[in-house]
Design a protein around this motif. Structure first.
Motif, PDB file in Angstrom:
ATOM      1  N   VAL A 135      18.691 -15.294 -10.711  1.00 15.54           N
ATOM      2  CA  VAL A 135      18.285 -15.203 -12.112  1.00 15.54           C
ATOM      3  C   VAL A 135      17.491 -16.449 -12.495  1.00 15.54           C
ATOM      4  O   VAL A 135      16.400 -16.382 -13.074  1.00 15.54           O
ATOM      5  CB  VAL A 135      19.509 -15.051 -13.041  1.00 15.54           C
ATOM      6  CG1 VAL A 135      19.056 -15.048 -14.496  1.00 15.54           C
ATOM      7  CG2 VAL A 135      20.267 -13.786 -12.732  1.00 15.54           C
ATOM      8  N   SER A 182      14.128 -16.860 -10.441  1.00 10.75           N
ATOM      9  CA  SER A 182      13.107 -15.878 -10.825  1.00 10.75           C
ATOM     10  C   SER A 182      12.501 -16.231 -12.176  1.00 10.75           C
ATOM     11  O   SER A 182      11.305 -15.982 -12.399  1.00 10.75           O
ATOM     12  CB  SER A 182      13.718 -14.475 -10.855  1.00 10.75           C
ATOM     13  OG  SER A 182      14.175 -14.103  -9.573  1.00 10.75           O
ATOM     14  N   MET A 183      13.304 -16.798 -13.079  1.00 11.84           N
ATOM     15  CA  MET A 183      12.735 -17.260 -14.344  1.00 11.84           C
ATOM     16  C   MET A 183      11.728 -18.384 -14.086  1.00 11.84           C
ATOM     17  O   MET A 183      10.648 -18.417 -14.706  1.00 11.84           O
ATOM     18  CB  MET A 183      13.847 -17.720 -15.286  1.00 11.84           C
ATOM     19  CG  MET A 183      14.645 -16.577 -15.889  1.00 11.84           C
ATOM     20  SD  MET A 183      15.792 -17.111 -17.184  1.00 11.84           S
ATOM     21  CE  MET A 183      17.012 -17.995 -16.235  1.00 11.84           C
ATOM     22  N   SER A 222       8.440 -17.132 -12.849  1.00 12.81           N
ATOM     23  CA  SER A 222       7.535 -16.521 -13.834  1.00 12.81           C
ATOM     24  C   SER A 222       6.547 -17.539 -14.400  1.00 12.81           C
ATOM     25  O   SER A 222       5.518 -17.148 -14.973  1.00 12.81           O
ATOM     26  CB  SER A 222       8.338 -15.891 -14.976  1.00 12.81           C
ATOM     27  OG  SER A 222       8.956 -16.879 -15.784  1.00 12.81           O
ATOM     28  N   GLU A 248       8.599 -14.863  -5.081  1.00 15.54           N
ATOM     29  CA  GLU A 248       9.937 -14.361  -4.723  1.00 15.54           C
ATOM     30  C   GLU A 248      10.154 -14.403  -3.214  1.00 15.54           C
ATOM     31  O   GLU A 248      11.257 -14.679  -2.745  1.00 15.54           O
ATOM     32  CB  GLU A 248      10.114 -12.932  -5.251  1.00 15.54           C
ATOM     33  CG  GLU A 248      10.217 -12.822  -6.759  1.00 15.54           C
ATOM     34  CD  GLU A 248      11.489 -13.451  -7.307  1.00 15.54           C
ATOM     35  OE1 GLU A 248      12.397 -13.790  -6.517  1.00 15.54           O
ATOM     36  OE2 GLU A 248      11.584 -13.627  -8.535  1.00 15.54           O
ATOM     37  N   TYR A 277      13.457  -8.738  -9.259  1.00 13.99           N
ATOM     38  CA  TYR A 277      13.098  -9.419 -10.507  1.00 13.99           C
ATOM     39  C   TYR A 277      11.599  -9.370 -10.795  1.00 13.99           C
ATOM     40  O   TYR A 277      11.163  -9.878 -11.827  1.00 13.99           O
ATOM     41  CB  TYR A 277      13.562 -10.879 -10.456  1.00 13.99           C
ATOM     42  CG  TYR A 277      15.035 -11.021 -10.723  1.00 13.99           C
ATOM     43  CD1 TYR A 277      15.526 -11.085 -12.020  1.00 13.99           C
ATOM     44  CD2 TYR A 277      15.944 -11.082  -9.678  1.00 13.99           C
ATOM     45  CE1 TYR A 277      16.882 -11.198 -12.264  1.00 13.99           C
ATOM     46  CE2 TYR A 277      17.306 -11.185  -9.912  1.00 13.99           C
ATOM     47  CZ  TYR A 277      17.771 -11.250 -11.211  1.00 13.99           C
ATOM     48  OH  TYR A 277      19.114 -11.347 -11.452  1.00 13.99           O
ATOM     49  N   ALA A 313      10.597  -7.953 -14.268  1.00 10.46           N
ATOM     50  CA  ALA A 313      10.878  -8.878 -15.373  1.00 10.46           C
ATOM     51  C   ALA A 313       9.800  -9.960 -15.448  1.00 10.46           C
ATOM     52  O   ALA A 313       9.363 -10.347 -16.538  1.00 10.46           O
ATOM     53  CB  ALA A 313      12.260  -9.504 -15.184  1.00 10.46           C
ATOM     54  N   THR A 362      14.778 -17.080 -23.198  1.00 13.46           N
ATOM     55  CA  THR A 362      15.290 -16.366 -22.027  1.00 13.46           C
ATOM     56  C   THR A 362      16.081 -17.291 -21.122  1.00 13.46           C
ATOM     57  O   THR A 362      17.182 -16.947 -20.657  1.00 13.46           O
ATOM     58  CB  THR A 362      14.119 -15.734 -21.243  1.00 13.46           C
ATOM     59  OG1 THR A 362      13.411 -14.844 -22.099  1.00 13.46           O
ATOM     60  CG2 THR A 362      14.622 -14.979 -20.028  1.00 13.46           C
ATOM     61  N   PHE A 407      14.865 -10.443 -18.134  1.00 12.83           N
ATOM     62  CA  PHE A 407      15.702 -10.760 -16.971  1.00 12.83           C
ATOM     63  C   PHE A 407      17.137 -10.285 -17.153  1.00 12.83           C
ATOM     64  O   PHE A 407      17.891 -10.202 -16.187  1.00 12.83           O
ATOM     65  CB  PHE A 407      15.682 -12.272 -16.712  1.00 12.83           C
ATOM     66  CG  PHE A 407      14.334 -12.774 -16.278  1.00 12.83           C
ATOM     67  CD1 PHE A 407      13.991 -12.822 -14.942  1.00 12.83           C
ATOM     68  CD2 PHE A 407      13.393 -13.178 -17.215  1.00 12.83           C
ATOM     69  CE1 PHE A 407      12.744 -13.264 -14.533  1.00 12.83           C
ATOM     70  CE2 PHE A 407      12.142 -13.625 -16.829  1.00 12.83           C
ATOM     71  CZ  PHE A 407      11.811 -13.663 -15.489  1.00 12.83           C
ATOM     72  N   VAL A 420      17.861  -6.653 -15.322  1.00 16.08           N
ATOM     73  CA  VAL A 420      17.689  -6.473 -13.886  1.00 16.08           C
ATOM     74  C   VAL A 420      19.060  -6.454 -13.210  1.00 16.08           C
ATOM     75  O   VAL A 420      19.897  -7.315 -13.487  1.00 16.08           O
ATOM     76  CB  VAL A 420      16.833  -7.617 -13.294  1.00 16.08           C
ATOM     77  CG1 VAL A 420      16.698  -7.453 -11.783  1.00 16.08           C
ATOM     78  CG2 VAL A 420      15.460  -7.639 -13.951  1.00 16.08           C
ATOM     79  N   GLN A 443      21.816  -7.469 -10.895  1.00 17.26           N
ATOM     80  CA  GLN A 443      21.985  -8.743 -10.195  1.00 17.26           C
ATOM     81  C   GLN A 443      22.598  -8.497  -8.817  1.00 17.26           C
ATOM     82  O   GLN A 443      23.818  -8.466  -8.649  1.00 17.26           O
ATOM     83  CB  GLN A 443      22.853  -9.692 -11.022  1.00 17.26           C
ATOM     84  CG  GLN A 443      22.204 -10.064 -12.343  1.00 17.26           C
ATOM     85  CD  GLN A 443      23.022 -11.075 -13.130  1.00 17.26           C
ATOM     86  OE1 GLN A 443      23.949 -11.694 -12.623  1.00 17.26           O
ATOM     87  NE2 GLN A 443      22.665 -11.258 -14.386  1.00 17.26           N
TER      88      GLN A 443
END
Length: 535
Positions: A359, A362-363, A366, A414, A441, A444, A473, A495, A498, A500
């Motif tokens: 999580v 992946s944030m 972005s 990713e 992810y 998202a 977020t 996010f 998604v 997990q």
């Protein structure tokens, strides 16, 4: 003597006016940087009484951080005989704030020196009775002031939070270490602005130095060599906040910043306006066929962001993977840590850990996607799009090229995160599972990119809103479990919808919905960009 006084008074008056001009331009962005750095430092510190409620947990954390991989990531463990919540917080968090303040200063100084020179702003200002070094002096003085204010604010908030082991001396050692390292990077960026003739080269060189200094610190801390002291990042950690609270490293860093700044100003006195000391590399007389296409242009201006963030994300994945070998022992008996990673006894702790860090990672992944998408607006501000659209280039084709680059970047991001995790986890994590968890992810991330396109197309002056959404977020997803944020609030973020993996069952429906939302946002944004005036 009296004949020089009017000239000196003139110089100080010019400097004062230019300084106020810098303050006017930076009043919002610098305030946001300062609030984020000082506020998050206090917020993270406030979590430690719950993360490390007693001495056994503190000692256990110290042992885990003594692992060579952890030392390379965050620095040496100090004060093993007097470990406290505050000293462990400093050892885990300070390096990341040193990096953050370095990035802030690189962008700040480059924006007011080489970027302004490249865009012709300084040429207009110098048509007025303004000294050659007035602009550089004003912005470096402003940077020094902002760094000190951020350091003082950080120290004050840490003192107010007052977790176990907090002292006023330790709080100010922590805060001023951040200030001093920031000032060093401000000076280095000012020096780079004299050496190179392009803003991208200045930022690339300065950020490259930061990465080099981080690697030097890591090698020096692991091997015990002098490399960690040569690096400003390593020297900043030598304050050993909340243990020795050493002043000498801070004084050395400020002295280094002054020497680098003076060197930069001396070079600035003799170089020609619009050029750098190092001649720009001559390019080809004619661009290649690919570079003359919209996709080639988008790829050329985005490659630095994609490559730099790709390397950073690989290292981020590797750093998280290095913890996998000790995660079971650390989480055992620590109820708050179990809450953070969502360990409820129904899954292996390492599975919960993987789900949680994907999580977070992946944030972070972005960010380059949004940056590449917003680069379209940056090119518009530089006036390059008008030259491109003067030819028969459809607007949607150029914007679509940036979107394609950001799409490819998201997949590579990713992939690199999963590879970094796999290589340092010691065989504890299968690569297939990591790739599946990471690629889930992507929708998202695409929603964040779609939001950026929407703002570029319809509200280009409000593109900063995408970072507000990112901040919301990140806070909700990172701290949501600790502060018991309702699930419906998490579901308001892309996010939070998604599955997990590998903890939750994979479901394709939310991913399809997120992909459709991203597509709709992008299409609406492209239509707005086609219709509005450029510039």
């Amino acid at each position: 003597m009296s004949g020089n006084e009017p000239t000196m008074n003139n110089n100080f008056a010019q400097l004062g006016r230019y300084f106020r001009f810098v303050v006017r331009r930076e009043r919002i962005s610098s305030l946001i940087w300062g609030v984020c750095i000082a506020g998050s430092a206090a917020m993270f510190a406030a979590l430690y009484p719950g993360l490390l409620p007693g001495q056994p947990e503190i000692v256990q954390m110290g042992v885990m951080m003594s692992n060579p991989a952890m030392v390379a990531m965050m620095g040496n463990v100090y004060g093993a005989d007097q470990l406290s919540q505050a000293s462990l917080m400093a050892q885990e968090c300070l390096i990341w704030y040193l990096i953050t303040i370095a990035v802030m200063n690189i962008f700040l100084i480059n924006r007011h020196t080489r970027v302004d020179e490249e865009q012709g702003r300084l040429e207009i200002i110098r048509a007025l009775p303004v000294g050659k070094l007035t602009g550089s002096t004003a912005v470096i003085v402003f940077a020094l002031g902002v760094n000190i204010l951020i350091g003082v604010a950080t120290a004050g908030l840490l003192s107010l939070v007052n977790i176990g082991g907090t002292t006023v001396a330790g709080a100010f050692a922590y805060g001023f270490a951040i200030s001093a390292v920031g000032f060093v990077f401000a000076g280095l960026t000012l020096l780079a602005a004299q050496l190179f003739s392009a803003a991208n080269a200045v930022s690339g060189f300065s950020l490259g130095l930061m990465v080099l200094f981080y690697i030097m610190r890591a090698l020096g801390d692991v091997s015990g060599s002098v490399l960690s002291v040569i690096s400003p990042l390593g020297l900043g950690l030598k304050v050993e906040a909340f243990y020795r609270d050493a002043v000498t490293p801070i004084l050395i860093l400020f002295a280094e910043g002054v020497l680098i700044t003076v060197s930069a100003l001396l070079i600035g006195m003799v170089r020609d306006h619009g050029t750098g000391v190092i001649p720009a590399r001559k390019g080809r007389a004619h661009a290649s066929r690919f570079l003359r296409s919209p996709l080639g242009f988008a790829g050329r201006v985005s490659q630095g962001t994609a490559l730099g963030w790709g390397a950073a994300l690989f290292l981020l994945g590797a750093s998280y993977g290095s913890v996998c070998g000790n995660i079971d022992g650390f989480v055992a008996g620590n109820e708050l840590m179990k809450k953070v990673i969502g360990a409820d006894g129904t899954n292996a702790i390492i599975d919960n850990y993987v789900a949680m860090i994907f999580v977070v990672m992946s944030m972070v992944a972005s960010v380059p996607v949004v940056l590449i998408t917003l680069r379209m607006h940056g090119e518009e501000q530089r006036g390059r799009l008008e030259q491109i659209f003067a030819r028969s280039v459809p607007r949607e084709q150029l914007l679509g090229s940036f979107l394609l680059i950001s799409l490819v970047t998201s997949v590579l991001a990713e992939f690199l995160l999963a590879i970094g995790l796999f290589l340092t986890a010691g065989g504890a994590l299968p690569l297939g599972m990591l790739l599946k968890a990471g690629l889930s992810y992507l929708p998202a991330i695409w929603v964040m990119g779609g939001l950026a396109v929407l703002l570029v197309g319809w509200l280009p002056k409000l593109t900063v809103l995408v970072w507000a959404v990112f901040g919301y977020t990140f806070f909700v997803m990172y701290f949501g479990r600790v502060v018991d944020v309702p699930k419906w609030i998490m579901s308001l973020t892309p996010f939070g919808n998604v599955p997990q993996l590998p903890v939750q069952e994979f479901t394709v429906v939310p991913l399809v919905v997120l992909t459709l939302i991203a597509l709709v946002l992008a299409v609406i944004g492209v239509q707005g960009f086609k219709a509005r005036d450029i510039g």
